[in-house]
Design a protein around this motif. Structure first.
Motif, PDB file in Angstrom:
ATOM      1  N   ASP A 194      -3.518  11.831   4.183  1.00  0.00           N
ATOM      2  CA  ASP A 194      -4.935  11.501   4.365  1.00  0.00           C
ATOM      3  C   ASP A 194      -5.291  10.149   3.745  1.00  0.00           C
ATOM      4  O   ASP A 194      -6.465   9.780   3.682  1.00  0.00           O
ATOM      5  CB  ASP A 194      -5.816  12.598   3.750  1.00  0.00           C
ATOM      6  N   VAL A 195      -4.285   9.393   3.290  1.00  0.00           N
ATOM      7  CA  VAL A 195      -4.547   8.100   2.656  1.00  0.00           C
ATOM      8  C   VAL A 195      -3.930   6.985   3.499  1.00  0.00           C
ATOM      9  O   VAL A 195      -2.778   7.080   3.923  1.00  0.00           O
ATOM     10  CB  VAL A 195      -3.963   8.042   1.219  1.00  0.00           C
ATOM     11  N   LEU A 196      -4.738   5.944   3.749  1.00  0.00           N
ATOM     12  CA  LEU A 196      -4.236   4.759   4.458  1.00  0.00           C
ATOM     13  C   LEU A 196      -4.313   3.570   3.521  1.00  0.00           C
ATOM     14  O   LEU A 196      -5.358   3.329   2.900  1.00  0.00           O
ATOM     15  CB  LEU A 196      -5.106   4.464   5.687  1.00  0.00           C
ATOM     16  N   CYS A 197      -3.215   2.837   3.419  1.00  0.00           N
ATOM     17  CA  CYS A 197      -3.175   1.675   2.536  1.00  0.00           C
ATOM     18  C   CYS A 197      -3.385   0.417   3.376  1.00  0.00           C
ATOM     19  O   CYS A 197      -2.769   0.255   4.433  1.00  0.00           O
ATOM     20  CB  CYS A 197      -1.833   1.629   1.825  1.00  0.00           C
ATOM     21  N   LEU A 198      -4.261  -0.467   2.904  1.00  0.00           N
ATOM     22  CA  LEU A 198      -4.576  -1.698   3.644  1.00  0.00           C
ATOM     23  C   LEU A 198      -4.193  -2.898   2.805  1.00  0.00           C
ATOM     24  O   LEU A 198      -4.595  -2.994   1.635  1.00  0.00           O
ATOM     25  CB  LEU A 198      -6.066  -1.738   3.968  1.00  0.00           C
ATOM     26  N   ASP A 199      -3.433  -3.786   3.411  1.00  0.00           N
ATOM     27  CA  ASP A 199      -2.983  -4.972   2.694  1.00  0.00           C
ATOM     28  C   ASP A 199      -4.107  -6.009   2.683  1.00  0.00           C
ATOM     29  O   ASP A 199      -4.308  -6.715   3.658  1.00  0.00           O
ATOM     30  CB  ASP A 199      -1.735  -5.536   3.391  1.00  0.00           C
ATOM     31  N   GLY A 200      -4.863  -6.057   1.589  1.00  0.00           N
ATOM     32  CA  GLY A 200      -5.968  -7.004   1.522  1.00  0.00           C
ATOM     33  C   GLY A 200      -6.398  -7.241   0.096  1.00  0.00           C
ATOM     34  O   GLY A 200      -6.019  -6.498  -0.816  1.00  0.00           O
ATOM     35  N   SER A 201      -7.202  -8.296  -0.092  1.00  0.00           N
ATOM     36  CA  SER A 201      -7.650  -8.625  -1.447  1.00  0.00           C
ATOM     37  C   SER A 201      -9.019  -8.019  -1.741  1.00  0.00           C
ATOM     38  O   SER A 201      -9.562  -8.202  -2.822  1.00  0.00           O
ATOM     39  CB  SER A 201      -7.710 -10.142  -1.613  1.00  0.00           C
ATOM     40  N   VAL A 202      -9.579  -7.308  -0.774  1.00  0.00           N
ATOM     41  CA  VAL A 202     -10.885  -6.697  -0.954  1.00  0.00           C
ATOM     42  C   VAL A 202     -10.742  -5.468  -1.867  1.00  0.00           C
ATOM     43  O   VAL A 202      -9.673  -4.854  -1.933  1.00  0.00           O
ATOM     44  CB  VAL A 202     -11.461  -6.312   0.432  1.00  0.00           C
ATOM     45  N   VAL A 203     -11.823  -5.158  -2.614  1.00  0.00           N
ATOM     46  CA  VAL A 203     -11.801  -3.968  -3.473  1.00  0.00           C
ATOM     47  C   VAL A 203     -12.243  -2.786  -2.615  1.00  0.00           C
ATOM     48  O   VAL A 203     -13.418  -2.637  -2.300  1.00  0.00           O
ATOM     49  CB  VAL A 203     -12.758  -4.131  -4.677  1.00  0.00           C
ATOM     50  N   LEU A 204     -11.286  -1.983  -2.208  1.00  0.00           N
ATOM     51  CA  LEU A 204     -11.590  -0.937  -1.242  1.00  0.00           C
ATOM     52  C   LEU A 204     -10.956   0.382  -1.665  1.00  0.00           C
ATOM     53  O   LEU A 204      -9.742   0.474  -1.828  1.00  0.00           O
ATOM     54  CB  LEU A 204     -11.049  -1.359   0.135  1.00  0.00           C
ATOM     55  N   CYS A 205     -11.775   1.371  -1.878  1.00  0.00           N
ATOM     56  CA  CYS A 205     -11.298   2.747  -2.070  1.00  0.00           C
ATOM     57  C   CYS A 205     -12.403   3.624  -1.532  1.00  0.00           C
ATOM     58  O   CYS A 205     -13.370   3.913  -2.233  1.00  0.00           O
ATOM     59  CB  CYS A 205     -11.033   3.029  -3.545  1.00  0.00           C
ATOM     60  N   HIS A 206     -12.297   3.991  -0.266  1.00  0.00           N
ATOM     61  CA  HIS A 206     -13.415   4.615   0.426  1.00  0.00           C
ATOM     62  C   HIS A 206     -12.972   5.765   1.303  1.00  0.00           C
ATOM     63  O   HIS A 206     -11.888   5.733   1.876  1.00  0.00           O
ATOM     64  CB  HIS A 206     -14.127   3.583   1.312  1.00  0.00           C
ATOM     65  N   ARG A 229      -4.777  -4.373  -3.281  1.00  0.00           N
ATOM     66  CA  ARG A 229      -5.233  -4.998  -4.523  1.00  0.00           C
ATOM     67  C   ARG A 229      -5.712  -3.941  -5.516  1.00  0.00           C
ATOM     68  O   ARG A 229      -5.340  -3.965  -6.701  1.00  0.00           O
ATOM     69  CB  ARG A 229      -6.379  -5.974  -4.212  1.00  0.00           C
ATOM     70  N   LEU A 230      -6.509  -3.006  -5.009  1.00  0.00           N
ATOM     71  CA  LEU A 230      -7.036  -1.974  -5.910  1.00  0.00           C
ATOM     72  C   LEU A 230      -5.916  -1.027  -6.356  1.00  0.00           C
ATOM     73  O   LEU A 230      -5.847  -0.622  -7.515  1.00  0.00           O
ATOM     74  CB  LEU A 230      -8.137  -1.182  -5.197  1.00  0.00           C
ATOM     75  N   ARG A 231      -5.029  -0.727  -5.422  1.00  0.00           N
ATOM     76  CA  ARG A 231      -3.912   0.177  -5.720  1.00  0.00           C
ATOM     77  C   ARG A 231      -3.069  -0.380  -6.876  1.00  0.00           C
ATOM     78  O   ARG A 231      -2.641   0.343  -7.777  1.00  0.00           O
ATOM     79  CB  ARG A 231      -3.052   0.321  -4.467  1.00  0.00           C
ATOM     80  N   ALA A 232      -2.842  -1.718  -6.812  1.00  0.00           N
ATOM     81  CA  ALA A 232      -2.021  -2.359  -7.847  1.00  0.00           C
ATOM     82  C   ALA A 232      -2.772  -2.428  -9.174  1.00  0.00           C
ATOM     83  O   ALA A 232      -2.169  -2.347 -10.245  1.00  0.00           O
ATOM     84  CB  ALA A 232      -1.622  -3.758  -7.384  1.00  0.00           C
ATOM     85  N   ALA A 233      -4.100  -2.587  -9.090  1.00  0.00           N
ATOM     86  CA  ALA A 233      -4.880  -2.770 -10.317  1.00  0.00           C
ATOM     87  C   ALA A 233      -5.049  -1.466 -11.099  1.00  0.00           C
ATOM     88  O   ALA A 233      -5.126  -1.488 -12.326  1.00  0.00           O
ATOM     89  CB  ALA A 233      -6.248  -3.352  -9.969  1.00  0.00           C
ATOM     90  N   LEU A 234      -5.107  -0.343 -10.380  1.00  0.00           N
ATOM     91  CA  LEU A 234      -5.277   0.945 -11.070  1.00  0.00           C
ATOM     92  C   LEU A 234      -3.885   1.487 -11.415  1.00  0.00           C
ATOM     93  O   LEU A 234      -2.992   1.464 -10.571  1.00  0.00           O
ATOM     94  CB  LEU A 234      -5.986   1.955 -10.165  1.00  0.00           C
ATOM     95  N   GLY A 235      -3.711   1.969 -12.600  1.00  0.00           N
ATOM     96  CA  GLY A 235      -2.435   2.629 -12.925  1.00  0.00           C
ATOM     97  C   GLY A 235      -2.365   3.962 -12.197  1.00  0.00           C
ATOM     98  O   GLY A 235      -3.348   4.369 -11.565  1.00  0.00           O
ATOM     99  N   PRO A 236      -1.221   4.659 -12.314  1.00  0.00           N
ATOM    100  CA  PRO A 236      -1.070   5.925 -11.577  1.00  0.00           C
ATOM    101  C   PRO A 236      -2.157   6.951 -11.905  1.00  0.00           C
ATOM    102  O   PRO A 236      -2.674   7.614 -11.023  1.00  0.00           O
ATOM    103  CB  PRO A 236       0.305   6.436 -12.026  1.00  0.00           C
ATOM    104  N   GLU A 237      -2.548   7.044 -13.191  1.00  0.00           N
ATOM    105  CA  GLU A 237      -3.528   8.060 -13.578  1.00  0.00           C
ATOM    106  C   GLU A 237      -4.910   7.770 -12.969  1.00  0.00           C
ATOM    107  O   GLU A 237      -5.563   8.654 -12.412  1.00  0.00           O
ATOM    108  CB  GLU A 237      -3.621   8.112 -15.110  1.00  0.00           C
ATOM    109  N   LEU A 238      -5.329   6.483 -13.078  1.00  0.00           N
ATOM    110  CA  LEU A 238      -6.651   6.125 -12.544  1.00  0.00           C
ATOM    111  C   LEU A 238      -6.651   6.189 -11.019  1.00  0.00           C
ATOM    112  O   LEU A 238      -7.649   6.567 -10.399  1.00  0.00           O
ATOM    113  CB  LEU A 238      -7.055   4.711 -13.008  1.00  0.00           C
ATOM    114  N   LEU A 239      -5.502   5.836 -10.419  1.00  0.00           N
ATOM    115  CA  LEU A 239      -5.388   5.895  -8.952  1.00  0.00           C
ATOM    116  C   LEU A 239      -5.573   7.336  -8.470  1.00  0.00           C
ATOM    117  O   LEU A 239      -6.322   7.595  -7.518  1.00  0.00           O
ATOM    118  CB  LEU A 239      -4.031   5.348  -8.505  1.00  0.00           C
ATOM    119  N   GLN A 240      -4.918   8.270  -9.135  1.00  0.00           N
ATOM    120  CA  GLN A 240      -5.040   9.684  -8.762  1.00  0.00           C
ATOM    121  C   GLN A 240      -6.491  10.152  -8.878  1.00  0.00           C
ATOM    122  O   GLN A 240      -6.989  10.890  -8.021  1.00  0.00           O
ATOM    123  CB  GLN A 240      -4.153  10.560  -9.667  1.00  0.00           C
TER     124      GLN A 240
END
Lengths: 325, 121
Positions: free
Chosen positions: A146-158, A172-183
């Motif tokens: 249910d997750v789609l990853c988009l290669d972009g510099s926009v801050v997107l988690c929607h 960009r957001l995926r890389a910036a958040l560590g595993p715990e915050l990403l989850q």
């Protein structure tokens, strides 16, 4: 022909007045909702109900007002014209001499509705096209189907999409958040999917067409604030409240250079959300509004069908008292 | 004609063919697409992509030889940013539920300190 058009405009005028009255109730209700101490999910459901009120009342009265005349035209049952006395007459089958102010209100109401509906439809089509294109550019993510990853510099988690809802996250957001915050961030968006928030938001925008200009936006903002807190509470109930608080702050920091101006920059909303997560006061409750909406609509329709005659006369009397014959 | 607007199905196929081949004439693209579209349609699409600045071209005899102006990854990244910004901006109310809240730096520092303190226990 002209008399029938006049009668139709009078009916539209009565509905415009009814929608305006319901809008006033919605506006007052939304104001009261801000002070209500209840679970965010309950506040979101109430905001949805208030947003639906002008549309529901207008549509219910549309049925009640036009049913006698239409049934007469169809030869099902004679209209009640003979029973009139002392007040105006709203009947397409036997249009009487019209009330000009009511006809003007009806014409303006119809013009406004058609204009706003056209703009809404155009924006909806463009947004759907953009969203579809965005999803086509996404690639499956290791975090789940249910997750789609988009290669972009926009801050997107929607959370996005109604028919095939997905969580969209940018690299960009995926890389910036560590595993715990990403989850935690993904859990928050999945809570939106479980609550069907994307569909609810679309419905609120649709209901807004029947309300005062601007009231739909206000209802959407009130609902959105509550829906965000409800999604937070769902994550907190999984024991990830602290991680979500960290994710919220991290995402807001990434958005700093080009923070959307539509949101308050003082951070009051963010502070409230983080505070609730840290203090353990994020109050989880299931979302029921969307499930109750069809039941409410059916109940209203049944009530309208049962009370068509008195409702019809009540609208005639009210418009007569307000605007005369 | 915004180059970052979503590409149509044929535009996508033509761009994919050119990214694979590097450079190609309209006839070569037409052949690569298994001749599923009319030759003139392919020519028109190439011309439109050139006008969108997504393709460059040079004369080769009587024909044009086309070349992608950008690598695929660069174009797709720019499209993602443009589409997402549009959906989060003017069409914010359409189809997206937001995680992002805006706040000033001072508030963010204060909240981060609170979270760190709570983590320390």
């Amino acid at each position: 022909m002209i008399a029938t058009l006049g009668a139709a405009l009078e009916t539209a005028g009565a509905l415009t007045l009814a929608a305006a009255l319901a809008s006033a109730v919605t506006a007052l209700g939304l104001r009261g909702l801000g002070r209500l101490s209840a679970a965010p999910a309950v506040r979101a459901d109430l905001a949805l109900a208030l947003a639906a009120l002008p549309a529901a009342l207008a549509l219910a009265l549309a049925v009640a007002v036009s049913a006698p005349g239409l049934l007469d035209l169809a030869g099902v049952a004679p209209d009640h014209c003979h029973a009139h006395g002392g007040h105006g007459h709203l009947c397409i089958a036997h249009p009487a001499e019209g009330t000009l102010p009511l006809q003007i209100i009806g014409a303006l109401g119809l013009l406004s509705l058609v204009g706003r509906a056209t703009v809404h439809l155009r924006d909806r089509i463009h947004a759907a096209r953009d969203l579809q294109a965005l999803m086509r550019l996404g690639r499956p993510d290791a975090e789940g189907p249910d997750v789609l990853c988009l290669d972009g510099s926009v801050v997107l988690c929607h959370a996005a999409g109604v028919l095939r809802p997905r969580v969209l996250i940018s690299t960009r957001l995926r890389a910036a958040l560590g595993p715990e915050l990403l989850q935690a961030a993904l859990a928050h968006e999945r809570a939106h999917l479980i609550r069907h928030d994307v569909l609810t938001r679309d419905l609120i925008a649709l209901f807004g067409l029947f309300a005062w200009p601007g009231l739909g936006t206000q209802a959407a903002a009130t609902w959105e604030a509550a829906a965000e807190e409800a999604a937070d509470a769902a994550v907190a109930a999984q024991g990830r409240g602290l991680a979500l608080a960290g994710a919220l702050v991290a995402v807001a920091r990434l958005s700093l250079p080009k923070a959307p101006s539509a949101l308050s920059l003082d951070g009051a909303r963010l502070s409230r959300r983080v505070g609730a997560l840290l203090n353990g006061t994020a109050w989880h409750a299931p979302a029921r509004g969307l499930r109750l909406l069809p039941a409410g609509a059916l109940a209203l329709l049944g009530l309208t069908a049962a009370l068509t005659e008195p409702l019809h006369h009540a609208v005639e009397t009210a418009t007569h008292l307000l605007l005369g014959d | 004609m915004d180059p970052l607007d979503p590409l149509g199905p044929l535009e996508t196929r033509v761009m994919e063919a050119l990214w694979r081949a590097g450079t190609a004439t309209a006839r070569e693209v037409f052949t690569q697409l298994d001749e599923a579209w009319a030759y003139t349609t392919v020519m028109t699409t190439l011309d439109r992509l050139h006008k969108k600045a997504l393709l460059t071209r040079e004369k080769e005899g009587l024909a044009w030889r086309y070349q992608p102006a950008l690598p695929r990854e660069v174009l797709e990244r720019a499209q993602v940013d443009a589409l997402a910004s549009r959906l989060l901006g003017e069409r914010r109310e359409m189809g997206l539920a937001a995680l992002v809240e805006a706040a000033d730096e001072e508030t963010l520092d204060r909240l981060a300190a609170l979270i760190a303190a709570r983590r320390r226990g």
